[in-house]
Design an enzyme around this catalytic site. Structure first.
Site, PDB file in Angstrom:
ATOM      1  N   TYR A 294      -6.640  -0.389   1.162  1.00  0.00           N
ATOM      2  CA  TYR A 294      -5.285  -0.289   0.608  1.00  0.00           C
ATOM      3  C   TYR A 294      -4.432  -1.473   1.080  1.00  0.00           C
ATOM      4  O   TYR A 294      -3.689  -2.069   0.309  1.00  0.00           O
ATOM      5  CB  TYR A 294      -4.634   1.037   1.018  1.00  0.00           C
ATOM      6  CG  TYR A 294      -3.144   1.047   0.826  1.00  0.00           C
ATOM      7  CD1 TYR A 294      -2.591   0.991  -0.455  1.00  0.00           C
ATOM      8  CD2 TYR A 294      -2.272   1.069   1.914  1.00  0.00           C
ATOM      9  CE1 TYR A 294      -1.211   0.966  -0.632  1.00  0.00           C
ATOM     10  CE2 TYR A 294      -0.902   1.052   1.747  1.00  0.00           C
ATOM     11  CZ  TYR A 294      -0.370   0.991   0.467  1.00  0.00           C
ATOM     12  OH  TYR A 294       0.982   0.956   0.294  1.00  0.00           O
TER      13      TYR A 294
ATOM     14  N   TYR B 236      12.822   0.644  -4.700  1.00  0.00           N
ATOM     15  CA  TYR B 236      12.177   0.793  -6.000  1.00  0.00           C
ATOM     16  C   TYR B 236      13.107   1.709  -6.784  1.00  0.00           C
ATOM     17  O   TYR B 236      13.293   2.863  -6.392  1.00  0.00           O
ATOM     18  CB  TYR B 236      10.826   1.498  -5.852  1.00  0.00           C
ATOM     19  CG  TYR B 236       9.678   0.620  -5.429  1.00  0.00           C
ATOM     20  CD1 TYR B 236       9.330  -0.500  -6.177  1.00  0.00           C
ATOM     21  CD2 TYR B 236       8.917   0.933  -4.317  1.00  0.00           C
ATOM     22  CE1 TYR B 236       8.250  -1.293  -5.796  1.00  0.00           C
ATOM     23  CE2 TYR B 236       7.839   0.146  -3.946  1.00  0.00           C
ATOM     24  CZ  TYR B 236       7.512  -0.963  -4.689  1.00  0.00           C
ATOM     25  OH  TYR B 236       6.446  -1.743  -4.321  1.00  0.00           O
TER      26      TYR B 236
ATOM     27  N   LYS C  54      13.262  -9.429  -5.607  1.00  0.00           N
ATOM     28  CA  LYS C  54      11.927  -9.819  -5.125  1.00  0.00           C
ATOM     29  C   LYS C  54      10.907  -9.741  -6.250  1.00  0.00           C
ATOM     30  O   LYS C  54      10.870  -8.759  -6.992  1.00  0.00           O
ATOM     31  CB  LYS C  54      11.501  -8.895  -3.983  1.00  0.00           C
ATOM     32  CG  LYS C  54      10.089  -9.111  -3.463  1.00  0.00           C
ATOM     33  CD  LYS C  54       9.875  -8.364  -2.160  1.00  0.00           C
ATOM     34  CE  LYS C  54       8.476  -8.536  -1.611  1.00  0.00           C
ATOM     35  NZ  LYS C  54       7.477  -7.691  -2.297  1.00  0.00           N
TER      36      LYS C  54
ATOM     37  N   HIS D 246       3.768 -10.369  -5.046  1.00  0.00           N
ATOM     38  CA  HIS D 246       3.487  -9.091  -4.384  1.00  0.00           C
ATOM     39  C   HIS D 246       2.145  -9.171  -3.626  1.00  0.00           C
ATOM     40  O   HIS D 246       1.381  -8.206  -3.584  1.00  0.00           O
ATOM     41  CB  HIS D 246       3.454  -7.971  -5.439  1.00  0.00           C
ATOM     42  CG  HIS D 246       3.967  -6.635  -4.964  1.00  0.00           C
ATOM     43  ND1 HIS D 246       5.176  -6.113  -5.345  1.00  0.00           N
ATOM     44  CD2 HIS D 246       3.408  -5.698  -4.166  1.00  0.00           C
ATOM     45  CE1 HIS D 246       5.334  -4.915  -4.806  1.00  0.00           C
ATOM     46  NE2 HIS D 246       4.275  -4.638  -4.075  1.00  0.00           N
TER      47      HIS D 246
HETATM   48  C1  LIG Z   1       0.106  -2.408   1.987  1.00  0.00           C
HETATM   49  C2  LIG Z   1       1.209  -3.133   1.263  1.00  0.00           C
HETATM   50  C3  LIG Z   1       2.289  -2.419   0.764  1.00  0.00           C
HETATM   51  C4  LIG Z   1       3.329  -3.084   0.095  1.00  0.00           C
HETATM   52  N1  LIG Z   1       4.427  -2.372  -0.326  1.00  0.00           N
HETATM   53  C5  LIG Z   1       5.474  -3.027  -0.869  1.00  0.00           C
HETATM   54  C6  LIG Z   1       6.675  -2.321  -1.200  1.00  0.00           C
HETATM   55  O1  LIG Z   1       6.784  -1.127  -0.998  1.00  0.00           O
HETATM   56  N2  LIG Z   1       7.691  -3.036  -1.764  1.00  0.00           N
HETATM   57  C7  LIG Z   1       7.591  -4.379  -1.983  1.00  0.00           C
HETATM   58  O2  LIG Z   1       8.535  -4.980  -2.483  1.00  0.00           O
HETATM   59  N3  LIG Z   1       6.465  -5.062  -1.671  1.00  0.00           N
HETATM   60  C8  LIG Z   1       5.428  -4.425  -1.104  1.00  0.00           C
HETATM   61  N4  LIG Z   1       4.305  -5.133  -0.753  1.00  0.00           N
HETATM   62  C9  LIG Z   1       4.257  -6.587  -0.965  1.00  0.00           C
HETATM   63  C10 LIG Z   1       4.811  -7.328   0.260  1.00  0.00           C
HETATM   64  O3  LIG Z   1       6.195  -7.107   0.403  1.00  0.00           O
HETATM   65  C11 LIG Z   1       4.595  -8.838   0.120  1.00  0.00           C
HETATM   66  O4  LIG Z   1       5.125  -9.278  -1.103  1.00  0.00           O
HETATM   67  C12 LIG Z   1       3.131  -9.250   0.222  1.00  0.00           C
HETATM   68  O5  LIG Z   1       2.442  -8.438   1.157  1.00  0.00           O
HETATM   69  C13 LIG Z   1       3.038 -10.700   0.638  1.00  0.00           C
HETATM   70  O6  LIG Z   1       1.729 -11.129   0.701  1.00  0.00           O
HETATM   71  P1  LIG Z   1       0.859 -11.179   2.058  1.00  0.00           P
HETATM   72  O7  LIG Z   1       0.431  -9.774   2.346  1.00  0.00           O
HETATM   73  O8  LIG Z   1      -0.261 -12.064   1.693  1.00  0.00           O
HETATM   74  O9  LIG Z   1       1.731 -11.737   3.157  1.00  0.00           O
HETATM   75  C14 LIG Z   1       3.259  -4.488  -0.096  1.00  0.00           C
HETATM   76  C15 LIG Z   1       2.158  -5.192   0.412  1.00  0.00           C
HETATM   77  C16 LIG Z   1       1.137  -4.537   1.093  1.00  0.00           C
HETATM   78  C17 LIG Z   1       0.005  -5.333   1.654  1.00  0.00           C
END
Ligand SMILES: Cc1cc2nc3c(=O)[nH]c(=O)nc-3n(C[C@H](O)[C@H](O)[C@H](O)COP(=O)(O)O)c2cc1C
Length: 400
Positions: free
Chosen positions: A33, A137, A261, A285
């Site tokens: 995940y 969200y 974002k 993301h």
């Molecule tokens: C497990 C997980 C959950 C995430 N949940 C959200 C979220 O709830 N809201 C959001 O804007 N981005 C979410 N993201 C995206 C992160 O904010 C971010 O954009 C992304 O992890 C950046 O890439 P990186 O993991 O390579 O640093 C999530 C990422 C991961 C890995």
């Protein structure tokens, strides 16, 4: 630091080590995940490969004996140009992860965003970290939007971040195959995974259920949110009819700083600037939504231009101090990291986060000096040789 944390951290030298190390301690469903990306994971890999497109052209014989890595972002001073991206479901990776991350960011004077997809009431997180951002969200229903804005405003959050890139849910195959699902529905693969990881089953899931009885995604709606085992959880995420009109409405009601974002096109940055948004996060993301989208870094320069006075933050694939500096040379004001901090927290809690921050901060300072600069403000595009969009050796097969 506990003996367990010390043992788990002893062989960690770079941020990518956290992903390898944490694999042992998390059930496969939870590990995937966090790790996985959408579709064939082309974007996940491109987010890493793109850093090879830009090579440093360092200065020599400049005084780098006194380095400054502080930044000002949305009117606040921070110790480093990097911060913690919002990551939903953090509490699935470690007991109380929301509180641990908020506290670590505060301790290290880093910016940090709480995801709406979290189990700890946002009102508690802001007490731990008074400068936390809230990453919402939102649905298209204006009454719910207003209720949510009022709740976040009343709690005292200075920054509201709207995640704009999830009009529909994504498909991530590795996590699905491993049995990850929301709502939680025990499947044979995930059950076997849990049995093989009693430390996680009792220490994370069991402890959370014992404390909260029916853990809820409490920050998704004004009055709380669905339980982890409830079918209503499918609504966690964006909405297909959430549009720019809603952003205009939110801008008129929200008094604090507003960030969007998920921006990947200059036109969208222009629209945000017109509406009076304060900042954007250039983001795919982390390759978790639309596979084969452009990597944020390669569209950064054109978006920076279109963003006018807005602050520009970027994320996706940043894994070392040099990566952060490359984005700043290309025009970013700051960088967020998702997976590395989440994996560091899952591995060793606050001590894991301390180590991650220390590694990244040390790399950043070393590379800044090796480039021949004492100040982040001196970074510019002339320091980079750009191999061009097709000229870099994108070893996309490897997760580098
Ligand atoms: C497990 C997980 C959950 C995430 N949940 C959200 C979220 O709830 N809201 C959001 O804007 N981005 C979410 N993201 C995206 C992160 O904010 C971010 O954009 C992304 O992890 C950046 O890439 P990186 O993991 O390579 O640093 C999530 C990422 C991961 C890995």
């Amino acid at each position: 630091m506990s003996m367990t944390a010390r043992r788990r951290l002893h062989d960690i030298y770079q941020l990518s080590d956290f992903e390898k190390a944490v694999r042992r301690y998390l059930p496969k469903a939870v590990y995937e995940y966090v790790r996985n990306g959408a579709g064939a994971e082309l974007s996940l890999r491109r987010n890493r490969a793109i850093f090879q497109r830009y090579l440093w052209r360092p200065y020599r014989l400049r005084d780098v004996s006194s380095l400054n890595t502080r930044i000002t972002l949305f009117g606040e001073d921070y110790a480093q140009p990097f911060g913690l991206a919002p990551t939903g479901g953090a509490a699935m990776t470690r007991f109380d992860a929301d509180r641990i991350e908020a506290a670590a960011a505060h301790r290290h004077n880093l910016f940090y965003a709480l995801s709406a997809n979290s189990l700890t009431p946002l009102e508690e997180i802001i007490r731990i970290n008074p400068r936390a951002w809230f990453a919402a969200y939102l649905p298209s229903d204006l009454a719910v939007i207003d209720g949510m804005i009022d709740r976040v405003q009343k709690a005292g959050y200075p920054v509201l971040l709207i995640t704009c890139d999830v009009p529909v849910g994504a498909q991530r195959i590795a996590e699905t195959r491993a049995g990850y699902s929301m709502p939680i529905r025990p499947k044979w693969r995930s059950t076997i995974g849990a049995l093989r990881h009693p430390g996680w089953t009792f220490g994370t899931l069991g402890r959370t259920i014992l404390r909260d009885r029916n853990p809820r995604i409490v920050n998704i709606r004004p009055q709380g949110g669905p339980g982890l085992f409830s079918n209503e959880i499918a609504a966690v995420g964006g909405a297909p009819d959430f549009t720019w009109d809603h952003i205009r409405h939110i801008r008129a009601r929200w008094n604090g700083k507003l960030i969007l974002k998920g921006i990947l096109r200059p036109e969208d940055a222009e629209e945000a600037a017109k509406i009076g948004v304060d900042g954007i996060v250039v983001s795919d993301h982390g390759g978790r939504l639309l596979d084969s989208s452009v990597a944020p870094l390669e569209v950064l320069p054109e978006i920076r231009k279109a963003a006018r006075n807005m602050s520009v933050v970027i994320d996706g694939g940043f894994r070392c101090g040099g990566d952060v500096l490359k984005a700043m040379a290309l025009g970013a004001d700051a960088v967020m990291l998702g997976r590395p901090f989440l994996q560091a927290c899952a591995l060793a809690g606050g001590a894991g986060l301390d180590k991650a921050v220390s590694i990244l901060g040390t790399e950043l300072r070393r590379d800044l000096a090796l480039i021949g600069l004492a100040e982040l403000a001196s970074l510019d595009v002339s320091l980079l040789k750009d191999l061009g969009s097709t000229g870099f050796a994108g070893r996309a097969e490897e997760n580098i």
